[in-house]
Design a protein around this motif. Structure first.
Motif, PDB file in Angstrom:
ATOM      1  N   VAL A   1       0.796  -1.228   0.000  1.00  0.00           N
ATOM      2  CA  VAL A   1       0.000   0.000   0.000  1.00  0.00           C
ATOM      3  C   VAL A   1       0.832   1.284   0.000  1.00  0.00           C
ATOM      4  CG1 VAL A   1      -1.992  -1.119   1.075  1.00  0.00           C
ATOM      5  CG2 VAL A   1      -0.245  -0.072   2.514  1.00  0.00           C
ATOM      6  N   GLU A   2       2.102   1.199   0.295  1.00  0.00           N
ATOM      7  CA  GLU A   2       2.955   2.395   0.320  1.00  0.00           C
ATOM      8  C   GLU A   2       3.281   2.848  -1.104  1.00  0.00           C
ATOM      9  OE1 GLU A   2       4.164   4.037   3.094  1.00  0.00           O
ATOM     10  OE2 GLU A   2       3.027   2.665   4.363  1.00  0.00           O
ATOM     11  N   ASP A   3       3.520   4.139  -1.275  1.00  0.00           N
ATOM     12  CA  ASP A   3       3.921   4.696  -2.565  1.00  0.00           C
ATOM     13  C   ASP A   3       5.426   4.918  -2.548  1.00  0.00           C
ATOM     14  OD1 ASP A   3       4.337   6.013  -4.925  1.00  0.00           O
ATOM     15  OD2 ASP A   3       3.060   7.726  -4.455  1.00  0.00           O
ATOM     16  N   PHE A   4       6.177   3.931  -3.020  1.00  0.00           N
ATOM     17  CA  PHE A   4       7.624   4.043  -3.023  1.00  0.00           C
ATOM     18  C   PHE A   4       8.138   4.929  -4.160  1.00  0.00           C
ATOM     19  CE2 PHE A   4       7.583   0.142  -0.329  1.00  0.00           C
ATOM     20  CZ  PHE A   4       8.281   0.683   0.740  1.00  0.00           C
ATOM     21  N   ASN A   5       7.252   5.437  -5.027  1.00  0.00           N
ATOM     22  CA  ASN A   5       7.692   6.416  -6.017  1.00  0.00           C
ATOM     23  C   ASN A   5       8.146   7.706  -5.332  1.00  0.00           C
ATOM     24  OD1 ASN A   5       5.992   4.637  -8.023  1.00  0.00           O
ATOM     25  ND2 ASN A   5       7.330   5.966  -9.219  1.00  0.00           N
ATOM     26  N   LEU A   6       7.799   7.871  -4.066  1.00  0.00           N
ATOM     27  CA  LEU A   6       8.281   9.026  -3.312  1.00  0.00           C
ATOM     28  C   LEU A   6       9.795   8.982  -3.165  1.00  0.00           C
ATOM     29  CD1 LEU A   6       5.562   9.200  -0.521  1.00  0.00           C
ATOM     30  CD2 LEU A   6       5.774  10.654  -2.542  1.00  0.00           C
ATOM     31  N   LEU A   7      10.399   7.813  -3.320  1.00  0.00           N
ATOM     32  CA  LEU A   7      11.857   7.710  -3.300  1.00  0.00           C
ATOM     33  C   LEU A   7      12.452   8.563  -4.408  1.00  0.00           C
ATOM     34  CD1 LEU A   7      12.177   3.843  -2.909  1.00  0.00           C
ATOM     35  CD2 LEU A   7      12.794   5.518  -1.168  1.00  0.00           C
ATOM     36  N   GLU A   8      11.745   8.629  -5.524  1.00  0.00           N
ATOM     37  CA  GLU A   8      12.223   9.370  -6.682  1.00  0.00           C
ATOM     38  C   GLU A   8      12.056  10.873  -6.491  1.00  0.00           C
ATOM     39  OE1 GLU A   8      11.340   9.505 -11.462  1.00  0.00           O
ATOM     40  OE2 GLU A   8      10.107   8.270 -10.172  1.00  0.00           O
ATOM     41  N   VAL A   9      11.012  11.273  -5.780  1.00  0.00           N
ATOM     42  CA  VAL A   9      10.701  12.683  -5.602  1.00  0.00           C
ATOM     43  C   VAL A   9      11.728  13.364  -4.706  1.00  0.00           C
ATOM     44  CG1 VAL A   9       8.985  14.293  -4.708  1.00  0.00           C
ATOM     45  CG2 VAL A   9       8.263  12.289  -5.997  1.00  0.00           C
TER      46      VAL A   9
ATOM     47  N   ALA B   1       7.130  -2.472   5.920  1.00  0.00           N
ATOM     48  CA  ALA B   1       6.254  -1.724   5.016  1.00  0.00           C
ATOM     49  C   ALA B   1       6.379  -2.279   3.602  1.00  0.00           C
ATOM     50  CB  ALA B   1       6.613  -0.246   5.040  1.00  0.00           C
ATOM     51  N   LYS B   2       5.233  -2.424   2.932  1.00  0.00           N
ATOM     52  CA  LYS B   2       5.208  -2.913   1.558  1.00  0.00           C
ATOM     53  C   LYS B   2       4.592  -1.845   0.674  1.00  0.00           C
ATOM     54  CE  LYS B   2       3.943  -7.593   2.938  1.00  0.00           C
ATOM     55  NZ  LYS B   2       2.974  -8.649   2.592  1.00  0.00           N
ATOM     56  N   GLY B   3       5.121  -1.741  -0.542  1.00  0.00           N
ATOM     57  CA  GLY B   3       4.587  -0.748  -1.457  1.00  0.00           C
ATOM     58  C   GLY B   3       4.960  -1.045  -2.886  1.00  0.00           C
TER      59      GLY B   3
ATOM     60  N   MET C   1       7.675  -3.897  -3.669  1.00  0.00           N
ATOM     61  CA  MET C   1       8.840  -3.903  -2.800  1.00  0.00           C
ATOM     62  C   MET C   1       8.454  -3.768  -1.340  1.00  0.00           C
ATOM     63  SD  MET C   1      10.392  -0.193  -4.057  1.00  0.00           S
ATOM     64  CE  MET C   1      11.107  -0.804  -5.519  1.00  0.00           C
ATOM     65  N   ARG C   2       9.412  -4.099  -0.492  1.00  0.00           N
ATOM     66  CA  ARG C   2       9.153  -4.003   0.950  1.00  0.00           C
ATOM     67  C   ARG C   2      10.392  -3.515   1.665  1.00  0.00           C
ATOM     68  NH1 ARG C   2      11.547  -8.844   2.900  1.00  0.00           N
ATOM     69  NH2 ARG C   2      11.710 -10.272   1.155  1.00  0.00           N
ATOM     70  N   ASN C   3      10.133  -2.945   2.822  1.00  0.00           N
ATOM     71  CA  ASN C   3      11.203  -2.483   3.695  1.00  0.00           C
ATOM     72  C   ASN C   3      11.448  -3.595   4.710  1.00  0.00           C
ATOM     73  OD1 ASN C   3      12.701  -1.281   5.792  1.00  0.00           O
ATOM     74  ND2 ASN C   3      11.879   0.739   5.287  1.00  0.00           N
ATOM     75  N   THR C   4      12.613  -4.190   4.677  1.00  0.00           N
ATOM     76  CA  THR C   4      12.908  -5.312   5.573  1.00  0.00           C
ATOM     77  C   THR C   4      13.036  -4.874   7.023  1.00  0.00           C
ATOM     78  OG1 THR C   4      15.289  -5.105   5.172  1.00  0.00           O
ATOM     79  CG2 THR C   4      14.059  -6.637   3.760  1.00  0.00           C
TER      80      THR C   4
END
Length: 110
Positions: free
Chosen positions: A21-29, A75-77, A68-71
């Motif tokens: 459910v997380e938006d990991f595209n924020l990594l790019e922002v 968190a999954k996104g 992807m997920r944060n180990t």
């Protein structure tokens, strides 16, 4: 990488049901992804699944979706990018930093 005939929206729904459910595209922002006030270490992120979508009639519709997920915190996104010549260089640089732990034997969209 799984090539699927399902749409990006259909696969996103399946992944949401699996907790992505997380938006990991924020990594790019931003230079870093902040969650709950803490900077996320890119080495804690792993890619579980990669889906490629090819536009049936329009190559502009080609995309790639990373589940992807944060180990560290569980968190999954998802992270979405264009594919081939339509990929975003900044997004590619983010993905290049992330470890892939994909198992193609289990297609979550079936």
């Amino acid at each position: 990488m799984i090539k699927t005939e399902k749409t990006l929206v259909e696969v996103l729904e399946v992944l949401r049901g699996r907790g992505y459910v997380e938006d990991f595209n924020l990594l790019e922002v931003r230079d870093s992804y902040i969650k709950n006030g803490e900077k996320v270490d890119m080495s804690d992120i792993v890619i579980d699944k990669i889906y490629r979508f090819s536009g049936q009639n329009d190559v502009d519709d080609e995309a790639i979706l990373y589940a992807m997920r944060n180990t560290k915190d569980g968190a999954k996104g998802v992270f979405v990018n264009g594919y081939g010549i339509y990929s975003d260089d900044d997004a590619d640089a983010i993905i290049d930093q992330i470890t892939i732990h994909e198992d193609d034997s289990d297609d979550w969209t079936l």
